[in-house]
Design a protein around this motif. Structure first.
Motif, PDB file in Angstrom:
ATOM      1  N   ARG A  87      34.901  33.213 -60.696  1.00  0.00           N
ATOM      2  CA  ARG A  87      35.366  34.010 -61.823  1.00  0.00           C
ATOM      3  C   ARG A  87      36.768  33.610 -62.267  1.00  0.00           C
ATOM      4  NH1 ARG A  87      34.544  36.335 -65.027  1.00  0.00           N
ATOM      5  NH2 ARG A  87      34.874  38.579 -64.917  1.00  0.00           N
ATOM      6  N   ARG A  88      37.223  32.456 -61.831  1.00  0.00           N
ATOM      7  CA  ARG A  88      38.568  32.032 -62.212  1.00  0.00           C
ATOM      8  C   ARG A  88      38.711  32.047 -63.730  1.00  0.00           C
ATOM      9  NH1 ARG A  88      42.157  26.583 -60.982  1.00  0.00           N
ATOM     10  NH2 ARG A  88      44.069  27.731 -60.522  1.00  0.00           N
ATOM     11  N   GLY A  89      39.765  32.721 -64.188  1.00  0.00           N
ATOM     12  CA  GLY A  89      39.943  32.943 -65.609  1.00  0.00           C
ATOM     13  C   GLY A  89      39.835  34.416 -65.962  1.00  0.00           C
ATOM     14  N   PHE A  94      44.734  35.996 -62.159  1.00  0.00           N
ATOM     15  CA  PHE A  94      46.075  35.660 -62.641  1.00  0.00           C
ATOM     16  C   PHE A  94      47.118  36.476 -61.894  1.00  0.00           C
ATOM     17  CE2 PHE A  94      43.545  34.256 -66.200  1.00  0.00           C
ATOM     18  CZ  PHE A  94      44.249  33.186 -66.725  1.00  0.00           C
ATOM     19  N   ASN A  95      48.299  35.902 -61.743  1.00  0.00           N
ATOM     20  CA  ASN A  95      49.417  36.617 -61.138  1.00  0.00           C
ATOM     21  C   ASN A  95      50.166  37.361 -62.245  1.00  0.00           C
ATOM     22  OD1 ASN A  95      51.682  37.511 -59.786  1.00  0.00           O
ATOM     23  ND2 ASN A  95      51.953  35.628 -58.614  1.00  0.00           N
ATOM     24  N   ALA A  96      49.612  38.499 -62.636  1.00  0.00           N
ATOM     25  CA  ALA A  96      50.177  39.271 -63.745  1.00  0.00           C
ATOM     26  C   ALA A  96      51.596  39.741 -63.429  1.00  0.00           C
ATOM     27  CB  ALA A  96      49.284  40.472 -64.052  1.00  0.00           C
ATOM     28  N   GLN A 201      28.095  31.455 -71.586  1.00  0.00           N
ATOM     29  CA  GLN A 201      27.380  32.730 -71.622  1.00  0.00           C
ATOM     30  C   GLN A 201      27.497  33.492 -70.304  1.00  0.00           C
ATOM     31  OE1 GLN A 201      23.501  31.268 -72.884  1.00  0.00           O
ATOM     32  NE2 GLN A 201      23.881  32.005 -74.969  1.00  0.00           N
ATOM     33  N   GLY A 202      28.201  32.892 -69.358  1.00  0.00           N
ATOM     34  CA  GLY A 202      28.433  33.559 -68.084  1.00  0.00           C
ATOM     35  C   GLY A 202      29.817  34.155 -68.013  1.00  0.00           C
ATOM     36  N   SER A 203      30.688  33.495 -67.271  1.00  0.00           N
ATOM     37  CA  SER A 203      32.037  34.021 -67.043  1.00  0.00           C
ATOM     38  C   SER A 203      32.828  34.192 -68.340  1.00  0.00           C
ATOM     39  CB  SER A 203      32.798  33.092 -66.092  1.00  0.00           C
ATOM     40  OG  SER A 203      34.063  33.618 -65.784  1.00  0.00           O
ATOM     41  N   ASP A 204      32.719  33.233 -69.257  1.00  0.00           N
ATOM     42  CA  ASP A 204      33.491  33.319 -70.505  1.00  0.00           C
ATOM     43  C   ASP A 204      33.095  34.558 -71.310  1.00  0.00           C
ATOM     44  OD1 ASP A 204      35.120  30.939 -70.345  1.00  0.00           O
ATOM     45  OD2 ASP A 204      33.288  29.794 -70.650  1.00  0.00           O
ATOM     46  N   GLN A 205      31.789  34.809 -71.393  1.00  0.00           N
ATOM     47  CA  GLN A 205      31.338  35.970 -72.149  1.00  0.00           C
ATOM     48  C   GLN A 205      31.738  37.269 -71.443  1.00  0.00           C
ATOM     49  OE1 GLN A 205      27.305  35.836 -73.506  1.00  0.00           O
ATOM     50  NE2 GLN A 205      27.362  37.892 -74.360  1.00  0.00           N
ATOM     51  N   MET A 206      31.684  37.282 -70.129  1.00  0.00           N
ATOM     52  CA  MET A 206      32.117  38.457 -69.375  1.00  0.00           C
ATOM     53  C   MET A 206      33.585  38.760 -69.656  1.00  0.00           C
ATOM     54  SD  MET A 206      30.242  37.752 -65.699  1.00  0.00           S
ATOM     55  CE  MET A 206      31.112  39.090 -64.878  1.00  0.00           C
ATOM     56  N   ASN A 207      34.405  37.701 -69.668  1.00  0.00           N
ATOM     57  CA  ASN A 207      35.830  37.882 -69.946  1.00  0.00           C
ATOM     58  C   ASN A 207      36.051  38.389 -71.364  1.00  0.00           C
ATOM     59  OD1 ASN A 207      36.413  36.956 -67.385  1.00  0.00           O
ATOM     60  ND2 ASN A 207      36.843  34.860 -68.044  1.00  0.00           N
ATOM     61  N   ALA A 208      35.309  37.818 -72.308  1.00  0.00           N
ATOM     62  CA  ALA A 208      35.443  38.229 -73.704  1.00  0.00           C
ATOM     63  C   ALA A 208      35.090  39.703 -73.880  1.00  0.00           C
ATOM     64  CB  ALA A 208      34.566  37.359 -74.598  1.00  0.00           C
ATOM     65  N   GLU A 209      33.994  40.115 -73.267  1.00  0.00           N
ATOM     66  CA  GLU A 209      33.575  41.511 -73.371  1.00  0.00           C
ATOM     67  C   GLU A 209      34.599  42.442 -72.741  1.00  0.00           C
ATOM     68  OE1 GLU A 209      29.749  41.381 -71.546  1.00  0.00           O
ATOM     69  OE2 GLU A 209      28.728  40.653 -73.359  1.00  0.00           O
ATOM     70  N   TYR A 210      35.203  41.987 -71.649  1.00  0.00           N
ATOM     71  CA  TYR A 210      36.225  42.810 -70.984  1.00  0.00           C
ATOM     72  C   TYR A 210      37.457  42.962 -71.873  1.00  0.00           C
ATOM     73  CZ  TYR A 210      39.056  44.867 -67.326  1.00  0.00           C
ATOM     74  OH  TYR A 210      39.829  45.734 -66.606  1.00  0.00           O
ATOM     75  N   ILE A 211      37.846  41.875 -72.515  1.00  0.00           N
ATOM     76  CA  ILE A 211      39.012  41.905 -73.399  1.00  0.00           C
ATOM     77  C   ILE A 211      38.803  42.881 -74.550  1.00  0.00           C
ATOM     78  CG2 ILE A 211      40.364  40.531 -75.060  1.00  0.00           C
ATOM     79  CD1 ILE A 211      39.703  38.102 -73.146  1.00  0.00           C
TER      80      ILE A 211
END
Length: 226
Positions: A87-89, A94-96, A201-211
């Motif tokens: 799930r990197r990304g 990230f070190n927020a 359609q995996g991790s990238d889409q998950m990140n987009a939906e979270y954003i």
């Protein structure tokens, strides 16, 4: 604060003019603007163009979120290293805290006369490069660019408190998907279009939906569906 919307075909100079006006109204050292958006929204390209024009008159710099990726070696020490690496990304990779630590210095009087250093991200090595970005006292406008700079999550939410204005670049998913697939192929992350599409359609889409679900309203909304 009322949100201001710009379409993709707006003259970039409208936003440049807006930034210059904000800068003139500043009463302290630096103008700081965050630019958020999902992966592939075009926020990096858009920000780079605004910064290029601004640099013709005022020293301006982009501080990307990417440099604050945890190192792969750090992710391997997570409680679930397999998930962390896969799930990197995602925000938790990230070190927020370190990112906010650098941001907090931008208008701190104690740092007004010295260089501030931040890491960049080497896509070839797939890891950060420490102290690769220098923010000198001469830099008067800083753009914080990244997927998560408008999140309302703990720590991430602190970013907006150091910003004079927040922007979000909104793009339709079909356009985003095409851009991400091309990016994966060009960077060698995927060997085939099928593999690139699977990743997008995996991790990238998950990140987009979270954003989309977890970002705060921003001052400026830029619709980029070209």
């Amino acid at each position: 604060m009322t949100q201001i919307s710009y379409k993709a075909d707006v003259d970039v100079m409208e936003l440049v003019t807006r930034v210059l006006k904000l800068y003139k109204e500043k009463s302290h050292n630096r103008l700081v603007i965050s630019v958020a958006g999902v992966p592939g929204s075009g926020k990096t390209t858009f920000t780079a163009e605004v910064v290029r024009i601004l640099n013709q008159t005022i020293p301006t710099l982009v501080l990307p979120q990417d440099g604050f990726h945890y190192y792969r070696g750090d992710l391997a020490k997570f409680e679930d290293p397999k998930k962390a690496l896969e799930r990197r990304g995602a925000p938790f990779t990230f070190n927020a805290k370190a990112f906010v630590g650098v941001i907090s210095k931008l208008n701190d009087p104690l740092w007004a006369t010295v260089d501030i250093h931040a890491p960049s991200f080497d896509h070839r090595l797939k890891d950060p490069v420490e102290n690769d970005i220098k923010i000198s006292p001469e830099v008067k406008i800083v753009f914080l660019e990244g997927n998560y700079v408008s999140l309302k999550d703990p720590i991430w939410t602190d970013i907006s408190s150091f910003c004079d204005e927040t922007w979000f670049v909104a793009t339709e998913w079909d356009i985003v998907l095409g851009r991400i697939i091309r990016r994966h192929l060009e960077a060698g992350i995927a060997a085939t279009e099928e593999e690139a599409k699977f990743r997008a359609q995996g991790s990238d889409q998950m990140n987009a939906e979270y954003i989309i679900a977890n970002s705060k309203p921003t001052t400026v909304l830029i619709t980029n569906n070209k």
